[in-house]
Write an enzyme that holds these catalytic residues in place. Sequence first.
Site, short mmCIF file in Angstrom:
data_model
loop_
_atom_site.label_atom_id
_atom_site.label_comp_id
_atom_site.label_asym_id
_atom_site.label_seq_id
_atom_site.Cartn_x
_atom_site.Cartn_y
_atom_site.Cartn_z
N LYS A 247 -24.53 -11.66 45.75
CA LYS A 247 -25.56 -12.29 44.92
C LYS A 247 -25.34 -11.83 43.48
O LYS A 247 -25.22 -10.62 43.24
CB LYS A 247 -26.96 -11.93 45.39
CG LYS A 247 -28.08 -12.64 44.64
CD LYS A 247 -29.44 -12.32 45.27
CE LYS A 247 -30.54 -13.19 44.64
NZ LYS A 247 -30.84 -12.81 43.25
N CYS B 60 -29.24 -7.41 40.09
CA CYS B 60 -30.44 -6.69 39.66
C CYS B 60 -30.21 -6.06 38.29
O CYS B 60 -29.25 -5.33 38.09
CB CYS B 60 -30.81 -5.62 40.68
SG CYS B 60 -32.32 -4.72 40.24
#
Length: 332
Positions: A122, A83
């Site tokens: 991720k 992110c």
Amino acid sequence: MLEWSDRHCRQFHRHITRHTWLYTEMVTTGSLLHGDVQRHLEFNPDEHPVALQLGGSEPADLAQCAKMGQEWGYDEINLNCGCPSERVQKGAFGACLMAEPQLVADCVKAMRDAASIDVTVKHRIGINDVDSYEFMRDFVGTVADAGCNIFIVHARTAILKGLSPRENREIPPLKYEYAYRLKQEFPELEIILNGGIKTADEMELHLQHVDGVMIGREAYHNPYFMADFDARFYGDHARVNTREEILELMIPYIHRQLELYGNNGKGLRLNSVIRHMLGLMMGLVGARAFRQTLSDSKLLAAGKPEILLDALARMKTVSAFDRSADKPDAPV
């Protein structure tokens, strides 16, 4: 997927595909350690398989949260290292963690020590102007040594200054070949590709090179494209719910949620669930009328889940008109 893939969204998606893995929106360690645990971790039993995605950078905090996730029944704990938002950067986690692979490795080890379910990561392929394949390879290698076997590769660089999170999902070029090469160099790892994928045909092409594909925006904005996933990717040829059946299935669910959490308008509101369903009719005649009905503030204020059927009825009216308009004797 902040504010997107909450439990209402996942319940809706589960009526479309029975086997596809579902992921929560990112939950920060602070939210769990100092906030409302039930609000962040509660999920519906039929969401399985479902993964809890965590945001954080303190190994001890992540370990405690991973243990909590396992105790609540999640099937996987995923650490977000992708992110790019400034708010996340201020918390020293998300994509900026790619600059500290040893810290990520320490976090993964602590989480694996605390929980027996899979701990996955991720990540992006790079950050700012550091976007060589070797940078990503070394990051993955370091984290893999700590016991992580599953990596979800968002095949874009994260630009931490100058681009918004939305722009970071669109402007940096996709480099799928990085993920392909990663699988070649680490055949023992499970490599899952993410970023810009919109069709099942594209997914099948990527699956010739990697182990899995993660879909984000397309699954949210055009959810019914997942309707053939079970047959195409999991070998389950059981009948798939129609769009109308999905609406009918969601109505009792919404009634239950409003009864449990509505709190006379001070808690859960109808739109909190309905908003995830706006794209169900994408590509069909009358889809705009469907969305308009579900976005009508007066209808939403009434708090009645049957608004779904009202939207369907309005859509069918538009569809019938459009079909008849193609006929020579169509009424004026």
